[in-house]
Design an enzyme around this catalytic site. Structure first.
Site, PDB file in Angstrom:
ATOM      1  N   GLY A 246       7.073  12.339   0.945  1.00 17.77           N
ATOM      2  CA  GLY A 246       5.931  11.459   1.186  1.00 17.77           C
ATOM      3  C   GLY A 246       6.393  10.150   1.797  1.00 17.77           C
TER       4      GLY A 246
ATOM      5  N   TYR B 152       0.834  -1.207   0.000  1.00 21.19           N
ATOM      6  CA  TYR B 152       0.000   0.000   0.000  1.00 21.19           C
ATOM      7  C   TYR B 152       0.872   1.261   0.000  1.00 21.19           C
ATOM      8  CZ  TYR B 152      -2.423   4.010   1.736  1.00 21.19           C
ATOM      9  OH  TYR B 152      -2.854   5.303   1.866  1.00 21.19           O
TER      10      TYR B 152
ATOM     11  N   HIS C  95       1.250  12.944  -7.029  1.00 15.43           N
ATOM     12  CA  HIS C  95       0.743  12.074  -5.970  1.00 15.43           C
ATOM     13  C   HIS C  95       1.694  10.891  -5.765  1.00 15.43           C
ATOM     14  CE1 HIS C  95      -3.390  12.019  -3.956  1.00 15.43           C
ATOM     15  NE2 HIS C  95      -2.784  11.021  -3.358  1.00 15.43           N
TER      16      HIS C  95
ATOM     17  N   ARG D 214      14.769  12.271  -2.332  1.00 15.18           N
ATOM     18  CA  ARG D 214      15.409  11.280  -1.452  1.00 15.18           C
ATOM     19  C   ARG D 214      16.756  11.728  -0.912  1.00 15.18           C
ATOM     20  NH1 ARG D 214      10.861  10.150  -1.996  1.00 15.18           N
ATOM     21  NH2 ARG D 214       9.987   8.334  -3.062  1.00 15.18           N
TER      22      ARG D 214
ATOM     23  N   ARG E 251       0.818   7.813  -7.802  1.00 16.22           N
ATOM     24  CA  ARG E 251      -0.279   6.961  -7.330  1.00 16.22           C
ATOM     25  C   ARG E 251      -1.614   7.253  -8.014  1.00 16.22           C
ATOM     26  NH1 ARG E 251       1.204   4.609  -2.347  1.00 16.22           N
ATOM     27  NH2 ARG E 251      -0.801   4.753  -1.276  1.00 16.22           N
TER      28      ARG E 251
HETATM   29  C1  FMN Z   1       1.078   5.859   1.340  1.00 16.72           C
HETATM   30  C2  FMN Z   1       0.747   7.188   0.753  1.00 16.72           C
HETATM   31  C3  FMN Z   1      -0.424   7.825   1.117  1.00 16.72           C
HETATM   32  C4  FMN Z   1      -0.731   9.074   0.580  1.00 16.72           C
HETATM   33  N1  FMN Z   1      -1.858   9.706   0.993  1.00 16.72           N
HETATM   34  C5  FMN Z   1      -2.146  10.930   0.490  1.00 16.72           C
HETATM   35  C6  FMN Z   1      -3.309  11.612   0.927  1.00 16.72           C
HETATM   36  O1  FMN Z   1      -4.078  11.130   1.754  1.00 16.72           O
HETATM   37  N2  FMN Z   1      -3.547  12.834   0.394  1.00 16.72           N
HETATM   38  C7  FMN Z   1      -2.711  13.406  -0.537  1.00 16.72           C
HETATM   39  O2  FMN Z   1      -2.960  14.520  -0.988  1.00 16.72           O
HETATM   40  N3  FMN Z   1      -1.602  12.774  -0.941  1.00 16.72           N
HETATM   41  C8  FMN Z   1      -1.297  11.564  -0.453  1.00 16.72           C
HETATM   42  N4  FMN Z   1      -0.167  10.923  -0.871  1.00 16.72           N
HETATM   43  C9  FMN Z   1       0.748  11.582  -1.813  1.00 16.72           C
HETATM   44  C10 FMN Z   1       1.822  12.380  -1.079  1.00 16.72           C
HETATM   45  O3  FMN Z   1       1.270  13.507  -0.459  1.00 16.72           O
HETATM   46  C11 FMN Z   1       2.927  12.868  -2.009  1.00 16.72           C
HETATM   47  O4  FMN Z   1       2.353  13.553  -3.084  1.00 16.72           O
HETATM   48  C12 FMN Z   1       3.832  11.752  -2.558  1.00 16.72           C
HETATM   49  O5  FMN Z   1       3.971  10.705  -1.628  1.00 16.72           O
HETATM   50  C13 FMN Z   1       5.207  12.329  -2.859  1.00 16.72           C
HETATM   51  O6  FMN Z   1       6.031  11.394  -3.441  1.00 16.72           O
HETATM   52  P1  FMN Z   1       7.111  10.520  -2.625  1.00 16.72           P
HETATM   53  O7  FMN Z   1       6.361   9.478  -1.908  1.00 16.72           O
HETATM   54  O8  FMN Z   1       7.949   9.985  -3.751  1.00 16.72           O
HETATM   55  O9  FMN Z   1       7.884  11.451  -1.719  1.00 16.72           O
HETATM   56  C14 FMN Z   1       0.149   9.675  -0.357  1.00 16.72           C
HETATM   57  C15 FMN Z   1       1.333   9.028  -0.717  1.00 16.72           C
HETATM   58  C16 FMN Z   1       1.643   7.802  -0.177  1.00 16.72           C
HETATM   59  C17 FMN Z   1       2.936   7.142  -0.574  1.00 16.72           C
END
Ligand code: FMN
Length: 366
Positions: free
Chosen positions: A312, A28, A258, A293, A261
């Site tokens: 994130g 996840y 995101h 990173r 994602r």
């Molecule tokens: C496990 C997970 C949950 C996330 N949940 C949210 C969320 O609830 N709302 C949101 O705006 N972005 C969410 N994001 C996106 C992060 O805010 C961010 O854009 C992203 O993780 C940045 O990339 P990185 O993981 O490579 O640092 C999520 C990302 C991950 C990995």
């Protein structure tokens, strides 16, 4: 630092988190949409950019502090919102916020946090004493205005100092890892505490959140009327949308896909940053997340037009690997690496980082 783990960079935290997490929860956190091209591209695009340092500048030791939308941060590195911290560690967002408060960086509380925003703010105050917590609140704008209003008021009264409005989620991206694992429901003891009581229900069920293609600029306008908090639009990738964000009164944009994602094969955020910086033309601050990173990645993002970056997954890795101390060490490593990279570039402050310090792929010279 009390964390008794020999971890020397964020990559090693990623591995430590993988070793500790339930494999379904690991999928996840780590996963992205479809083929996960964008997840990989976010990181590899940073590696493909070169830094071209200056020498003999007689610079002062770096001062990393920055001001963002009226909030001071000890460095231009924030915590991006990530949902469901309780899946990573039993102390959940309480551990995360203590580490953020210790490091004096801004934490963006996810709307889908597993601890209520008021409780997160209270925990930060426990570390900070009288100082105001550096908390922003992330919101998925809802077609139901009363639902949105209730959340905004809650975040505001808890002491959050900006709203990060996620605008890249007209629908949920398809995560095949979750489908394969049949992971579509939180365990029964984990709830989205900010959703409790909303819309007459106290189920706290994540399914109450609507991701709807009907959300439009009109909803941003309504939000503007609802709150005086600065509004950061999270998930901007197209230059036309960056211009619309400025025209519609956004206080900042967060360049984000995101973390790969949502829509797979979107460009790496760092690759898209220059065109967005041109579109914004310095009128509002620009933040960026996705694949950050290393301290050198922060320098590259700032050189290409960002005012700050957000982490994130690395925050989740720290949390899974070692709770509060794990997150604190992730932030410490970023701080150390950023300080080191600035020093080696001959620069004393984030503001002094200039475009000529980077060479983009294919660019002959700076
Ligand atoms: C496990 C997970 C949950 C996330 N949940 C949210 C969320 O609830 N709302 C949101 O705006 N972005 C969410 N994001 C996106 C992060 O805010 C961010 O854009 C992203 O993780 C940045 O990339 P990185 O993981 O490579 O640092 C999520 C990302 C991950 C990995």
């Amino acid at each position: 630092m009390t964390l008794d783990l020999p971890l020397f960079n964020l990559r090693e935290f990623e591995q430590a988190a993988r070793d500790r997490l339930d494999p379904v929860h690991h999928d996840y956190f780590a996963g992205g949409a479809q083929d996960e091209h964008t997840v990989r591209a976010n990181e590899s695009a940073f590696a493909a950019i070169n830094l071209v340092p200056r020498i003999l500048r007689g610079a002062q030791p770096p001062a990393l502090e920055v001001g963002l939308l009226g909030c001071q941060s000890a460095m231009p590195v924030l915590m991006a919102p990530t949902a469901f911290h309780r899946l990573a560690h039993p102390e959940a967002e309480l551990a995360t916020v203590r580490a953020a408060a210790r490091a004096e960086v801004i934490m963006t509380v996810a709307m889908l946090s597993t601890v209520a925003v008021e409780r997160i703010a209270e925990e930060a105050r426990g570390v900070l004493g009288d100082a105001d917590p550096k908390l922003w609140f992330q919101l998925y704008p809802q077609p139901d205005q009363e639902f949105t209003r209730a959340l905004v008021q809650r975040a505001e009264s808890a002491g959050c100092r900006a709203l990060v409005v996620t605008v890249d989620s007209a629908a949920l991206g398809r995560h095949e890892r979750n489908d394969r694992n049949d992971f579509h429901q939180l365990p029964e003891d984990i709830q989205c505490e900010n959703l409790r009581g909303l819309g007459g229900s106290d189920s706290g069920n994540v399914r109450r959140v609507t991701l709807s293609p009907e959300v439009s600029w009109r909803h941003i306008e309504l939000l503007r009327e609802m709150t005086r908090l600065p509004i950061v639009l999270k998930g901007v990738l197209h230059p036309a949308d960056a211009r619309l964000a400025v025209d519609n009164g956004a206080d900042a944009i967060l360049v984000s896909n995101h973390g790969g994602r949502q829509l797979d094969t979107t460009p790496a955020t760092i690759a898209q940053l220059p065109v967005l910086a041109d579109a914004v033309g310095g009128r509002i601050p620009i933040l960026l997340d996705g694949g950050v990173r290393r301290g050198t990645d922060v320098v590259k993002a700032l050189a290409l037009g960002a005012d700050a970056v957000a982490l994130g997954r690395p925050i989740v890795w720290g949390l899974a690997a070692g709770g509060e101390d794990g997150v604190a060490k992730v932030l410490d490593l970023m701080r150390f690496e950023l300080d080191n990279a600035l020093t080696l570039c001959g620069v004393s402050t984030p503001k002094e980082i200039t475009r000529d310090l980077v060479l983009l792929p294919g660019q002959a010279s700076c």
